[in-house]
Design an enzyme around this catalytic site. Structure first.
Site, short mmCIF file in Angstrom:
data_model
loop_
_atom_site.label_atom_id
_atom_site.label_comp_id
_atom_site.label_asym_id
_atom_site.label_seq_id
_atom_site.Cartn_x
_atom_site.Cartn_y
_atom_site.Cartn_z
N ASP A 192 16.91 24.25 -29.84
CA ASP A 192 18.30 24.12 -29.38
C ASP A 192 18.37 24.43 -27.88
O ASP A 192 17.50 25.11 -27.34
CB ASP A 192 19.16 25.09 -30.18
N ASP A 252 20.62 29.20 -32.45
CA ASP A 252 21.48 30.38 -32.40
C ASP A 252 22.90 30.15 -32.92
O ASP A 252 23.68 31.09 -33.00
CB ASP A 252 21.59 30.89 -30.95
#
Length: 268
Positions: free
Chosen positions: A9, A220
């Site tokens: 990410d 996250d």
């Protein structure tokens, strides 16, 4: 277990709180690539918002991929051309544009790498998102939108307190029919039901002739859960919320503590 593919990410994971790739993270990614691993950047951003980091890490090459718009589009990382798209149509757009007006929140959408809003009073959150992702923004009334357009992502954006209140008015049928995620205090992101990062990582894994046990995913946020659950090695950042950490097999340090580098060093 031998990791062969790493999906990372961007915001809150690869990038620190200043939207930078630290030298330690860059070096770890380079070492992984030198060992022959596939490294894929996966983000809620459109391709233009990912491209600078592909270039910085040397991932803008032939036979490389990246994932944009929370899994709605898989791109050839060298050209930016879509390889696989999972899009929404104009009727989907019309429904959510009307819903955003009914619940009184600002709204913008992504189509073919550009951003559109029907809000004459353009939200500063929309302006911030356009700037951060380097995406061209258009104000365009509903009547002037092309009904043949297809969309990778819709976004309800507003003051977090206003969005907290408004989100409760989104009908359950919308959650049943679409992929709706709160990805930041001021963002609710909407995509097609099967447009997820996990599904996109799975498609690339199959294309490369690999299996999930050879995959490490690092993230996250809520839009990362699907890929953390898919991967043989799911790694949550130290700055992730507790419910995301619970979905992963390992928790690394935060994005301001070179968490991606620590995870790569541990598993690769």
């Amino acid at each position: 277990m031998s990791v062969k593919l790493i999906a990372i990410d961007l915001d809150g994971t690869l990038l620190n709180s200043h939207h930078q790739i630290t030298p330690a993270v860059s070096a770890a990614v380079t070492r992984a690539r030198e060992k022959g691993l596939h490294v894929i950047l996966t983000s809620g951003r459109p391709f233009n918002g990912i491209l600078p980091y592909l270039r910085e890490l040397g991932l803008d090459k032939a036979n490389h991929y990246c994932i944009s718009n929370n899994g709605a589009v898989i791109h050839d990382a060298e050209t930016g051309e879509p390889v696989i798209e999972t899009l929404m149509d104009f009727e989907d757009y019309r429904y959510f544009e009307a819903l955003a007006r009914d619940i009184n929140v600002h709204f913008h959408v992504l189509s073919n790498g550009e951003m559109f809003t029907t809000n004459r009073d353009i939200s500063h959150y929309t302006l911030m998102d356009a700037y951060l992702t380097q995406t061209q923004l258009h104000y365009r009334p509903l009547a002037e939108m092309d009904s043949e357009m297809q969309f990778s992502k819709f976004m309800m954006i507003d003051n977090p307190l206003r969005l907290n209140e408004a989100a409760g008015y989104i009908p359950q049928v919308s959650f049943d029919s679409y992929n709706i995620l709160r990805t930041a205090p001021h963002f609710v992101e909407i995509s097609a039901k099967n447009a997820t990062k996990g599904q996109a990582v799975a498609l690339i894994t199959e294309k490369l002739g690999l299996t999930p046990d050879k995959v490490m995913c690092i993230g996250d946020q809520n839009n990362d859960i699907s890929m953390l659950e898919y991967a043989g090695v799911g790694v949550a950042m130290g700055n992730a919320a507790d419910h995301i950490k619970q979905k992963s097999g390992y928790v690394t340090t935060s994005n301001d503590e070179d968490g991606v580098a620590a995870a790569i060093e541990k598993f690769v």
